[in-house]
Design an enzyme around this catalytic site. Sequence first.
Site, PDB file in Angstrom:
ATOM      1  N   HIS A 117       0.276  -0.423  -9.934  1.00 17.21           N
ATOM      2  CA  HIS A 117      -0.487  -1.327  -9.067  1.00 17.21           C
ATOM      3  C   HIS A 117      -0.891  -2.593  -9.817  1.00 17.21           C
ATOM      4  O   HIS A 117      -2.045  -3.021  -9.786  1.00 17.21           O
ATOM      5  CB  HIS A 117      -1.733  -0.613  -8.535  1.00 17.21           C
ATOM      6  CG  HIS A 117      -2.171  -1.125  -7.188  1.00 17.21           C
ATOM      7  ND1 HIS A 117      -2.657  -0.312  -6.201  1.00 17.21           N
ATOM      8  CD2 HIS A 117      -2.195  -2.381  -6.673  1.00 17.21           C
ATOM      9  CE1 HIS A 117      -2.972  -1.038  -5.136  1.00 17.21           C
ATOM     10  NE2 HIS A 117      -2.691  -2.299  -5.406  1.00 17.21           N
TER      11      HIS A 117
ATOM     12  N   GLU B 215      -2.310   7.633  -5.445  1.00 20.50           N
ATOM     13  CA  GLU B 215      -2.468   6.902  -6.699  1.00 20.50           C
ATOM     14  C   GLU B 215      -3.921   6.718  -7.121  1.00 20.50           C
ATOM     15  O   GLU B 215      -4.200   6.478  -8.292  1.00 20.50           O
ATOM     16  CB  GLU B 215      -1.822   5.510  -6.591  1.00 20.50           C
ATOM     17  CG  GLU B 215      -2.608   4.543  -5.724  1.00 20.50           C
ATOM     18  CD  GLU B 215      -1.998   3.143  -5.744  1.00 20.50           C
ATOM     19  OE1 GLU B 215      -2.746   2.187  -5.533  1.00 20.50           O
ATOM     20  OE2 GLU B 215      -0.796   3.021  -5.952  1.00 20.50           O
TER      21      GLU B 215
ATOM     22  N   ASP C  73       5.162  -0.382  -6.764  1.00 22.70           N
ATOM     23  CA  ASP C  73       3.947  -0.713  -7.512  1.00 22.70           C
ATOM     24  C   ASP C  73       2.769   0.070  -6.958  1.00 22.70           C
ATOM     25  O   ASP C  73       1.703   0.107  -7.553  1.00 22.70           O
ATOM     26  CB  ASP C  73       3.670  -2.213  -7.424  1.00 22.70           C
ATOM     27  CG  ASP C  73       2.562  -2.658  -8.373  1.00 22.70           C
ATOM     28  OD1 ASP C  73       2.555  -2.209  -9.536  1.00 22.70           O
ATOM     29  OD2 ASP C  73       1.695  -3.455  -7.948  1.00 22.70           O
TER      30      ASP C  73
ATOM     31  N   ARG D  38       0.850  -1.189   0.000  1.00 21.15           N
ATOM     32  CA  ARG D  38       0.000   0.000   0.000  1.00 21.15           C
ATOM     33  C   ARG D  38       0.888   1.242   0.000  1.00 21.15           C
ATOM     34  O   ARG D  38       1.885   1.311   0.720  1.00 21.15           O
ATOM     35  CB  ARG D  38      -0.930   0.020   1.223  1.00 21.15           C
ATOM     36  CG  ARG D  38      -2.047  -1.014   1.185  1.00 21.15           C
ATOM     37  CD  ARG D  38      -3.062  -0.695   0.085  1.00 21.15           C
ATOM     38  NE  ARG D  38      -4.150  -1.668   0.043  1.00 21.15           N
ATOM     39  CZ  ARG D  38      -4.155  -2.758  -0.705  1.00 21.15           C
ATOM     40  NH1 ARG D  38      -3.103  -3.028  -1.474  1.00 21.15           N
ATOM     41  NH2 ARG D  38      -5.188  -3.580  -0.709  1.00 21.15           N
TER      42      ARG D  38
END
Length: 330
Positions: free
Chosen positions: A296, A264, A259, A235
């Site tokens: 992600h 985001e 990622d 996260r």
Amino acid sequence: MKILFFGTKSYDKTYLLPCLEEEKYAGIEVKFIEAELTPNTAALAKGYDAVCAFVNMDVGTQTIELLNECGVKLILMRCAGYNNVDLETAKKYGIRVAHVPGYSPESVAEHAMALALTANRHLHKAYIKVRENNYSLNGLLGVSFYGRTAGIVGTGRIGAAMARICQGFGMKVIAYDMYPNKSLDFVEYVELTELFERSDLISLHCPLTPETHHMINIDTIGQMKDGVILVNTSRGGLIKTDDLVRGIRENKFFAVGLDVYEEENGSVYEDLSEEIMPHSTVARLLSFPNVVVTSHQGFFTEEAMQAISETTMENALYFAKGEKGPNELL
């Protein structure tokens, strides 16, 4: 039973539609829409028994209050994380919440190692250089993982998979978790401070909670080795971005692979290539040659998508049959 799937992409339908063809789901009616679930779109759920949302959507207090007014009684999260869901408000209105706790944890762990390797060996830069007929090795120097120490923060299914990958690379594996994984007999569990101090590679695999929010900050970065490699596939809120940028500028990190990242939610899974971004988080991170950022996508494999679709529909079926499923959070 009627379910409204929010934020569906073509790949979601590719794996969900075959599930719906199974006879056991004959009584379940599904509609797919592209809009994400937010307070502005929650009213679209009027007339539906359940909604299905994803990790990047706003399932907070206001959204759930509106879903309650629409008569929704079940929130299906087609992901493992649920930190974006206000569980207390859902419980208040008797709205059940179910998630997908495990879907190919190896997929996320493999992506974490891919990020570590890419950032370390500068594969993102090498790819561009060679495409431009530039075969020089300037700026491409990396380090070998063999014999170095990997620090795994969180050893649930994904963290355990990452630990096994690191062991396969010939790394010494240490870890921090409040509940050690007894199956990882090759892992040495240590306190978090010691993990930061000893690790050459740190990979984050813990949930985002009030306790873990901004666990990577200027103080904890200061505890790390110079030249450490940091990877986050969990996260974005685990890392305080401003402090990470400061650490990169001060040459604390050899490489960083992300990622996930703060802020985001407004951009993840969307094509914004023709737009001017309203914030500079990603631009600041991408300005550094030793940073790799992906969208992600750690979960995004055929195996994971299949598992997510099947488990999501199983969760819905339990509700339709008036039963409590094993993946319900309330």
